[in-house]
Design a protein around this motif. Structure first.
Motif, mmCIF file in Angstrom:
data_model
loop_
_atom_site.group_PDB
_atom_site.id
_atom_site.type_symbol
_atom_site.label_atom_id
_atom_site.label_comp_id
_atom_site.label_asym_id
_atom_site.label_seq_id
_atom_site.Cartn_x
_atom_site.Cartn_y
_atom_site.Cartn_z
ATOM 1 N N ASP A 60 0.831 -1.205 0.000
ATOM 2 C CA ASP A 60 0.000 0.000 0.000
ATOM 3 C C ASP A 60 0.869 1.260 0.000
ATOM 4 O OD1 ASP A 60 -2.966 1.128 1.064
ATOM 5 O OD2 ASP A 60 -1.248 2.237 1.851
ATOM 6 N N THR A 61 1.851 1.274 0.867
ATOM 7 C CA THR A 61 2.750 2.418 0.982
ATOM 8 C C THR A 61 3.522 2.659 -0.308
ATOM 9 O OG1 THR A 61 2.971 2.151 3.364
ATOM 10 C CG2 THR A 61 4.772 3.303 2.233
ATOM 11 N N THR A 62 4.059 1.598 -0.873
ATOM 12 C CA THR A 62 4.898 1.734 -2.067
ATOM 13 C C THR A 62 4.084 2.172 -3.276
ATOM 14 O OG1 THR A 62 6.353 0.028 -1.180
ATOM 15 C CG2 THR A 62 6.622 0.575 -3.509
ATOM 16 N N THR A 63 2.899 1.582 -3.481
ATOM 17 C CA THR A 63 2.079 2.004 -4.617
ATOM 18 C C THR A 63 1.579 3.425 -4.418
ATOM 19 O OG1 THR A 63 0.117 0.915 -3.679
ATOM 20 C CG2 THR A 63 1.373 -0.322 -5.318
ATOM 21 N N GLY A 64 1.268 3.781 -3.190
ATOM 22 C CA GLY A 64 0.848 5.158 -2.913
ATOM 23 C C GLY A 64 1.941 6.161 -3.230
ATOM 24 N N ARG A 99 9.027 -2.872 -4.765
ATOM 25 C CA ARG A 99 9.149 -1.986 -5.926
ATOM 26 C C ARG A 99 7.752 -1.772 -6.492
ATOM 27 N NH1 ARG A 99 14.256 -1.328 -7.499
ATOM 28 N NH2 ARG A 99 15.815 -2.754 -6.671
ATOM 29 N N GLY A 100 7.364 -0.518 -6.607
ATOM 30 C CA GLY A 100 6.042 -0.189 -7.131
ATOM 31 C C GLY A 100 6.135 0.804 -8.261
ATOM 32 N N ARG A 101 5.133 0.777 -9.119
ATOM 33 C CA ARG A 101 5.115 1.750 -10.213
ATOM 34 C C ARG A 101 3.694 2.184 -10.491
ATOM 35 N NH1 ARG A 101 4.794 -0.660 -15.795
ATOM 36 N NH2 ARG A 101 3.922 -2.709 -15.444
ATOM 37 N N ALA A 102 3.576 3.403 -10.955
ATOM 38 C CA ALA A 102 2.297 3.926 -11.415
ATOM 39 C C ALA A 102 2.209 3.573 -12.894
ATOM 40 C CB ALA A 102 2.221 5.430 -11.198
ATOM 41 N N THR A 112 -1.742 1.196 -10.339
ATOM 42 C CA THR A 112 -0.415 0.863 -9.837
ATOM 43 C C THR A 112 -0.222 -0.646 -9.747
ATOM 44 O OG1 THR A 112 -1.220 0.972 -7.557
ATOM 45 C CG2 THR A 112 -0.205 2.965 -8.440
ATOM 46 N N ASP A 113 1.040 -1.038 -9.701
ATOM 47 C CA ASP A 113 1.371 -2.416 -9.364
ATOM 48 C C ASP A 113 2.656 -2.423 -8.555
ATOM 49 O OD1 ASP A 113 3.536 -2.368 -11.196
ATOM 50 O OD2 ASP A 113 2.423 -3.411 -12.739
ATOM 51 N N VAL A 122 10.028 -13.513 -5.114
ATOM 52 C CA VAL A 122 8.776 -12.781 -4.923
ATOM 53 C C VAL A 122 8.006 -13.378 -3.751
ATOM 54 C CG1 VAL A 122 6.565 -12.130 -5.947
ATOM 55 C CG2 VAL A 122 8.642 -12.115 -7.351
ATOM 56 N N VAL A 123 7.614 -12.516 -2.829
ATOM 57 C CA VAL A 123 6.839 -12.891 -1.649
ATOM 58 C C VAL A 123 5.366 -12.542 -1.857
ATOM 59 C CG1 VAL A 123 6.495 -12.352 0.798
ATOM 60 C CG2 VAL A 123 8.803 -12.636 -0.100
ATOM 61 N N ALA A 124 5.107 -11.353 -2.402
ATOM 62 C CA ALA A 124 3.735 -10.888 -2.620
ATOM 63 C C ALA A 124 3.746 -9.860 -3.735
ATOM 64 C CB ALA A 124 3.166 -10.275 -1.343
ATOM 65 N N ARG A 125 2.584 -9.730 -4.378
ATOM 66 C CA ARG A 125 2.437 -8.688 -5.404
ATOM 67 C C ARG A 125 1.026 -8.131 -5.332
ATOM 68 N NH1 ARG A 125 3.891 -12.896 -9.946
ATOM 69 N NH2 ARG A 125 2.296 -14.416 -9.476
ATOM 70 N N ALA A 126 0.873 -6.942 -5.906
ATOM 71 C CA ALA A 126 -0.427 -6.266 -5.807
ATOM 72 C C ALA A 126 -0.666 -5.407 -7.039
ATOM 73 C CB ALA A 126 -0.483 -5.399 -4.569
ATOM 74 N N VAL A 127 -1.933 -5.194 -7.316
ATOM 75 C CA VAL A 127 -2.375 -4.190 -8.270
ATOM 76 C C VAL A 127 -3.358 -3.295 -7.527
ATOM 77 C CG1 VAL A 127 -1.988 -5.557 -10.357
ATOM 78 C CG2 VAL A 127 -4.200 -5.663 -9.222
ATOM 79 N N GLY A 128 -3.325 -2.028 -7.851
ATOM 80 C CA GLY A 128 -4.203 -1.096 -7.138
ATOM 81 C C GLY A 128 -4.736 -0.005 -8.028
#
Length: 134
Positions: A60-64, A99-102, A112-113, A122-128
């Protein structure tokens, strides 16, 4: 053209919640945000692995941070959704790198991802998605 915020104007620093969790802002630019954390025993669940909530907060922090590097100064861009896939257990005592990117930021929506690695795996990944509130 709208001027975007310079994320390094005062140096990237964590907000109060991120600081409480021990997150370190390593870098941020218009392409990528990198945040690290060193989970300890206090960040683990009863089974001794890093709690999924800790990993979610890091994503959440990184994508934000990534999306805020792409919007004009003073514009809020809170999450409206964050979908997380937990890939493998994270262990305490080993640095997590997120590592996150817009992927795209428009006038109303930012996409974002991000992914968290530990020891290169890789431990976890997200899309937002973020609401851009201008």
């Amino acid at each position: 053209m709208t001027e975007t915020r310079d994320p390094h104007a005062e140096g990237p620093t964590p907000g109060p919640f991120s600081a409480l969790l021990g997150f370190r802002y390593i870098s941020v630019d218009e392409h990528e945000a990198v945040v690290e954390a060193d989970p300890g025993p206090e960040h683990c669940n009863g089974g001794g692995i890093v709690h999924g909530g800790f990993l979610a907060a890091l994503l959440d922090t990184t994508t934000g941070w990534a999306v805020h590097a792409r919007v004009p100064a003073g514009v809020a861009a809170p999450h409206v959704s964050l979908s997380i896939q937990y890939v493998r257990a994270a262990v305490p005592g080993v640095t997590l790198v997120c590592r996150g990117r817009a992927v795209g930021v428009g006038r109303r929506i930012g996409s974002t991802d991000a992914e968290i690695t530990q020891n290169g795996k890789v431990v976890a990944r997200a899309v937002g998605s973020h609401a851009v509130l201008g």
